[in-house]
Each structure stands twice: as C-alpha cells, then as structure tokens.
Design an enzyme around this catalytic site. Structure first.
Site, short mmCIF file in Angstrom:
data_model
loop_
_atom_site.label_atom_id
_atom_site.label_comp_id
_atom_site.label_asym_id
_atom_site.label_seq_id
_atom_site.Cartn_x
_atom_site.Cartn_y
_atom_site.Cartn_z
N ASP A 452 0.86 -1.13 -0.03
CA ASP A 452 -0.08 0.13 0.12
C ASP A 452 0.88 1.29 0.14
O ASP A 452 2.09 1.21 0.40
CB ASP A 452 -0.85 -0.02 1.19
CG ASP A 452 -2.29 0.64 1.18
OD1 ASP A 452 -2.48 1.58 0.32
OD2 ASP A 452 -3.10 0.69 1.97
N ASP A 521 -10.77 2.24 -2.96
CA ASP A 521 -11.24 2.08 -1.50
C ASP A 521 -12.87 1.95 -1.83
O ASP A 521 -13.23 1.68 -0.37
CB ASP A 521 -10.64 3.12 -0.80
CG ASP A 521 -9.27 2.63 -0.07
OD1 ASP A 521 -8.97 1.41 -0.49
OD2 ASP A 521 -8.50 3.52 0.41
C1 DGJ Z 1 -5.78 1.98 2.02
C2 DGJ Z 1 -6.03 0.60 1.46
O1 DGJ Z 1 -6.76 1.00 -0.02
C3 DGJ Z 1 -7.22 0.01 2.27
O2 DGJ Z 1 -7.72 -1.21 1.31
C4 DGJ Z 1 -6.53 -0.50 3.51
O3 DGJ Z 1 -5.40 -1.37 3.21
C5 DGJ Z 1 -6.11 0.79 4.18
N1 DGJ Z 1 -5.15 1.43 3.50
C6 DGJ Z 1 -5.16 0.24 5.36
O4 DGJ Z 1 -4.72 1.38 5.84
#
Ligand code: DGJ
Length: 695
Positions: A452, A521
């Site tokens: 990420d 997200d």
């Molecule tokens: C952003 C990601 O896109 C989410 O799916 C998740 O992993 C969060 N970060 C966790 O902090």
C-alpha cells in the site's frame, strides 16, 4: 519479417498494423505512417519534407519528427532538452546509424547524434506483433568529458494521420472515485494529463485512446497507448492549425532534472502504442492480452478467492479476531486469508507504527506463526498488508532516522494520514526495507502481499543527493522497483498486489512486479461498477481485485454485491461474524460458482456491452479464447418508471456455432444472439449472471 528497411526507411509490422518512419531530404528522422498494415512495401508513404507556410511557421515546425530536439523554430514539445556545460540549451539531433536485433522480440535501434556535442540518443523500437503494439523508449548517453543536465526527456512522440479532428479518451478521478472515462474533442492547442504526486495517481492514468469521433466499443479506428511508469508522468496531446496531431509521453518534465555525468546513460520508461479497427473494446482486449501474457509476473495463474480483514476489523487485529474470521472464511470456500493494516509494532490507529515491520507484541505475543498456522490448518493460504515506503513520526524507525524521509531541512514536514515518505531513492533506505520485508517473508509462510501507499508527496527535498536533487522523482521510482524487484526475486512464489489508497498506482510499470491492483477503496457495488468499467479499458480482469463488503445501503442485495466483484478477481471484505449463517451460506454458493467461472473471467476476452458510467442498466460479457463458453453479467441500478431494459447484444460468439444462454429458452446461433440480442427482466438494484455455452 516484422521489421524491415527499404530505400524509404524502416517499417515495423504487427499482425494487423504497421508503423513506418524514415529520413527526409533534410536528413531528419520523420514519421511516415501508423495504421492498418498495407499489402506492399511501396504502399507506405515516403518521408516527406515539410514546406514552410509563412515566416512564422517554417518547415521545422511542420515536420513530423520521430523524436524532435530543441532547435530551429519548432515550437512543438521537444522530446529532449538539455543544458551543456557551456550553458548551451539546444539539442540538434541527426541520424547516425541503426542496428537491428532480430530475436523473438525484434528491436530496432536508431542512433542519433548531436551535431556539436558528444550526446548520443538511441531510439528503441520493439515490435509486439501478436498484440499490435509498438514499444518505444529512448536512451541518452554522455560521450564527452563534462556533465550534461537533462531537463526534459520523453519516451516517444506519437503522430497520427492528418485529420479534421480527433477525440481523446482518457480517465480522471480522485480517491474513492477513480477511472472515470472522459471523451473530448481535441481543439488546436495542448491538452496535458500528468501526475506530479510521485506516483501514478488516482487523478489521471498514463493511458490514451484517440479516434476520429465515430468509433465505439465494437468498431472503428482507435490509436491507443500506455506508459509503463509509476512515478510523475506527462502526456500532452497537441493539435495544430495545420492538421497535425501528436502525443508526447514520458516522465514529467515538471521540477525534473538529471545530471548525466561523462560516460553515463539514462533510459526512459517504455511507451507502448497500438492501433486497431475493432473500436475501444478491441483496443482494450489487445492491452489485456499483452499485460497478461507479457507484463505480469505470474502469467496465467488463476487468482484465489481471498478474504481481506480491513473493512471488518480495521486496526483492531489480533490472533483471536483474525482466527475467528478465518474460520468463517474457510467454511465459505475462501482460499487466501489476508490480514490488512494494524498487525505491526505500535499500530493501533493511523498515527503510529509505520516503519516498524515486526508483529505487535501485544496483539501477537507469539509472532504471526500461530495465526498463519491456524489459517493454513483451515486449508487457506496467508497474506499480509504492508506499506513499506511510509513512516509515522511516531515510530522507532523515524526516531532513529529522521533524515531518511523526503523533506526540505528548513521547511515543515507536511504529514498526510500522519505519515511521511521514506526516501526510496537512498540506497540505505532501500537496503533497510529489503532487510525488514525479506525477514518477514523468510520467517513466515506468507504467499500474498498487499503493498500500500497512502499519501502523495510534499516538500520533495533530498539534501545529500549525489546528483541534481530533482532526480528524486525518477530515482525514487527506480528505488521502489529495485526494492520490490529484489523481494520478488528472493520470494518468487509470492503474489503481490499494488495498492495506493485504492487505485493510486495502477500502471504497466508496477504490473511488472505486482499481479493485481486494489483498484479503489470504494467498495459500494454500484459505484464500483463504474470504476471497474474505466479500469478495464486499460487493464485485464484478472488484475482487478474486487471485494464484497458491507459498504453502501442495506437494500443492495448480496447477489448484486457478488456479481459486481465476480467481474474481476473475487474477494470478500465484509464482517463475516455479523453476516450470520444464512448470508454466509449464500456467499458460499456465489464463491463456488465463481470458481467455475473464473478461468473465463480472469483469462477470457472481455466485452463491455452497456456502460455503467452511461446507463443505469449495464452489462459485461466474458468469452473463453476458444469461444466455447462465456458468462454474462447484467446490472440494473435505478431506472425510474416507465423504463424498459433494452436488449443486450452479445459479442465474441462464433457466428455459425449454436449457443445456449442460461435461463433463456433454446439454442440459437452465435450470430442470432449477437444480432437480435436478448431481453432480461431486472428490477431496480437487481443483477444476474448467465452462463453461455456452445452446444
Ligand atoms: C488503504 C487501502 O486502500 C485499504 O484497502 C486498506 O488497506 C487501508 N489503506 C489500510 O490502512
């Protein structure tokens, strides 16, 4: 032979297209043709010498050069601008020689030299014949005794046939809302798409499709291209009053410089360009095949159905909570259990812990092994979330190395989500992170990593940079590729997923390392439909991780949520404890069905039948390469009465073969399904999945 030379210049041929360029009378390397492959060598037009039009528009400006330098009265974007040690800023490049590598993937190299300085530029052209794609990049070498500063260097300038007008298709968006398709007519002037954020970005993507206005999903001439780069990039489309249209693409020249010391070379990322007469759908299917066959590391491996803990437990992970979810996930047929954020040292919320990549002692007193053992005991693989480029000021790593972050010493270090960015351009940072993640992967049975990156850059400083501090933009990405690439080499079995707060880092550069992308997200399924549509214009369905979650209104049925996610690489992210027995049993049925369908979804041909960005009733279809089986998904969001759902015309069937569609009476010819279509009755927020079988 896909690459050949005639007295008119060079021709690169793919299965159905050709790209030609050559030297004109003035000795400039100019574009000749890009379009459908023509029957005879002499069909490709010669390299012409432009005529000046007025003292304001001389020949230099009107010449379609393959890779223009900064000279004469061109006023177009030069592909390369440098400053020599004596302060001279022009680049006057002329043809020197060529060589041809006739391997399985033919590569033509054209060497250009500056007429007054020891600067060599090599233009690389590779032919990906089966995908109708030409790959282009440039290498520049300082063959002199003094440094040269590069201020701008593109991967390619692409030219298009002279036409009255062109329409540019691209995607825009923002966090939670990525990949909106935009179609706009280009008017004289320059349209610039770019990222200045250090990553590819949620806002634009280095992809374009150009048509003359009449093309659609299924038909029409489309020129398209992508840049394989995960950092700052720029794409500028320039149409002028003389009917010339060009697109420059490469690393962004905004705040960019690179010191090329004597003997040094610099290579640009690759720009891929393609042409098809099968419309936007045809263009994306070429890209899909190309990405699956040649870019992503695990080729045609089927992706497992995964569970991800983020939306269920956020930072509140520990062995007991994850084991409880894992047991329920295994009962539903999930194959890979991924623990997301919250597992590492000091991580109770997003204000602390990033940088300290060992299990939090309070949550996992015995390390991760117990949990992984339990997950494996349930018959599932185990995966983990990391965010290795980041550090919270509240972390042991930052307290030990505050100078490791990107910053200006005299300026505030602006935080985003309470975090700063480690300077991945630095080799000590690279080595540290490789060591940390390598240890994690060596000590634990982890077969999946979600990588990420949750903020964009600010104060882009690098005080002890060995070269020009503005090299940061490119060296950071090179450092990222090095760290990730080294970890991949050491742990080749691991499947990596690229995530940057959802779809902030989706591009062909990162897909050389990652098999999948977490594309948004936003997991609310009706919003997701649109995001997925935009995404599949560029990337194949197997790279598109899609979870079924609890986001959005309760009236959205579980079936609808599953159908949306089954259009990509299926995952589940809802709170399984709260789901209850009945919901979990229904989920298990969808997961079982997906396992039957996934070879076609992940590796078949994708046809967008009706756009969810344009219509409340939308559909997408997948067909196996041999056309024997397929699957159709249709979705209705809100259609106010008295609307009727229109017919869906299937695509990609063998016209002469007979097909049955699940739920429809009788077998009909492929041509009949494609020409007369089929009607589906759906209520608001209802969806359906129908198998297509050749009989
Ligand atoms: C952003 C990601 O896109 C989410 O799916 C998740 O992993 C969060 N970060 C966790 O902090």
């Amino acid at each position: 032979m896909p690459v050949y030379q005639t007295e008119l210049g060079w021709v690169l041929e793919t299965n159905t297209t050709a790209y030609a360029f050559g030297l004109n009378q003035a000795g400039l390397l100019v574009h000749r043709y890009w379009g459908a492959r023509l029957p005879r060598h002499e069909d490709y037009p010669p390299a012409t010498d432009a005529k000046g039009w007025a003292s304001f528009n001389n020949a230099a400006q009107l010449t379609q050069e393959e890779y223009p330098g900064y000279e004469d009265m061109k006023f177009v974007d030069a592909c390369i601008q440098v400053i020599f040690a004596d302060g001279v800023r022009g680049t006057v490049l002329r043809y020197a020689s060529f060589d041809l590598d006739e391997g399985a993937l033919p590569e033509l190299r054209i060497h250009l030299r500056d007429t007054a300085y020891p600067l060599q530029v090599t233009l690389h052209y590779r032919v990906h014949a089966d995908y109708d794609l030409i790959e282009r990049w440039a290498t520049v070498a300082n063959q002199g005794e003094t440094p040269i500063t590069i201020e701008r260097i593109d991967s390619a300038q692409w030219h298009f046939p002279v036409a009255e007008s062109y329409r540019l298709t691209h995607v825009t968006g923002r966090w939670l809302d990525e990949m909106h398709l935009r179609r706009e007519v280009l008017q004289p002037g320059r349209k610039v798409l770019e990222s200045r954020r250090l990553t590819t970005s949620h806002h634009h993507n280095p992809w374009f499709a150009l048509d003359r206005g009449g093309s659609c999903e299924d038909a029409g001439a489309v020129w398209f291209g992508v840049l394989a780069w995960s950092g700052n990039w720029k794409l500028s489309a320039d149409i002028n009053d003389f009917g010339a249209t060009r697109i420059n693409v490469g690393v962004n020249d905004w705040d960019f410089a690179w010191r090329l010391n004597p003997g040094d070379t610099f290579s640009t990322p690759s720009s891929f360009g393609g042409y098809t007469e099968q419309g936007f759908g045809g263009a994306s299917r070429l890209l899909h095949d190309f990405i699956r066959d040649t870019i992503i590391p695990h080729g045609h491996a089927l992706h497992k159905v995964l569970y991800n803990s983020w939306e269920a437990t956020t930072f509140n992970v520990d062995e007991a909570s994850q084991a409880e979810l894992a047991e329920l996930a295994a009962e539903m047929g999930i194959e890979l259990f991924v623990m997301d954020d919250g597992w590492f040292h000091g991580r109770d919320d997003d204000t602390a812990g990033l940088g300290d990549w060992w299990p939090d002692e309070r949550k996992f007193p015995n390390g991760l092994k117990n949990l992984i053992g339990r997950v494996n005991g349930l018959g599932m693989d185990f995966g983990l979330w990391i965010e290795p480029e980041m550090v919270n000021p509240n972390s042991e790593l930052y307290r030990a190395h505050p100078d490791w972050v990107i910053h200006f010493p005299t300026r505030t270090r602006t935080t985003g989500r309470d975090q700063l960015i480690l300077n991945f351009a630095r080799t000590d940072v690279q080595e540290y992170i490789i060591g940390q993640i390598d240890r994690l992967l060596s000590e634990n049975n982890i077969v999946f990593i979600k990588w990420d990156m949750n903020r964009n850059v600010s104060e882009p400083g690098w005080s002890d940079a060995p070269g020009d501090p503005r090299e940061l933009w490119v060296r950071y990405v090179q450092g990222l590729y090095h760290v990730w690439g080294t970890l991949r080499e050491r742990h080749p079995e691991v499947i990596w997923q690229s995530c940057s707060g959802g779809g902030g880092r989706a591009d062909l550069g990162i897909l050389r390392l990652a098999d999948q992308v977490w594309i948004s997200d936003n997991t609310e399924p009706s919003a997701r439909l649109a995001i997925q549509e935009g995404y599949t214009n560029i990337f194949p369905a197997n790279t598109m991780e899609a979870w079924v979650t609890d986001m959005g209104p309760d009236y959205l049925p579980l079936a609808f949520r599953f159908h949306v996610s089954m259009c990509g690489s299926l995952g589940v992210g809802g709170h399984l404890v709260h789901w209850g027995t009945e919901r979990r049993a229904e989920a298990a049925r969808w997961i079982a069905l997906y396992k039957e369908l996934r070879p076609v979804v992940q590796y078949g041909d994708l046809y967008r039948l009706r756009s969810p960005q344009e219509h409340a009733y939308s559909a997408v279809q997948y067909m196996s390469k041999d056309r024997t089986e397929g699957v159709l998904f249709a979705f209705r969001t809100h259609l106010p009465p008295p609307a009727n759902t229109p017919p869906l015309y299937l695509r990609g069937l063998d016209p002469d073969a007979s097909y049955e569609i699940e739920g429809m009476l009788g077998a009909r010819s492929g041509l009949a399904w494609m020409r007369t279509g089929l009607y589906l009755e759906l209520k608001d927020f209802e969806s359906t999945v129908r198998r297509i079988r050749r009989v």
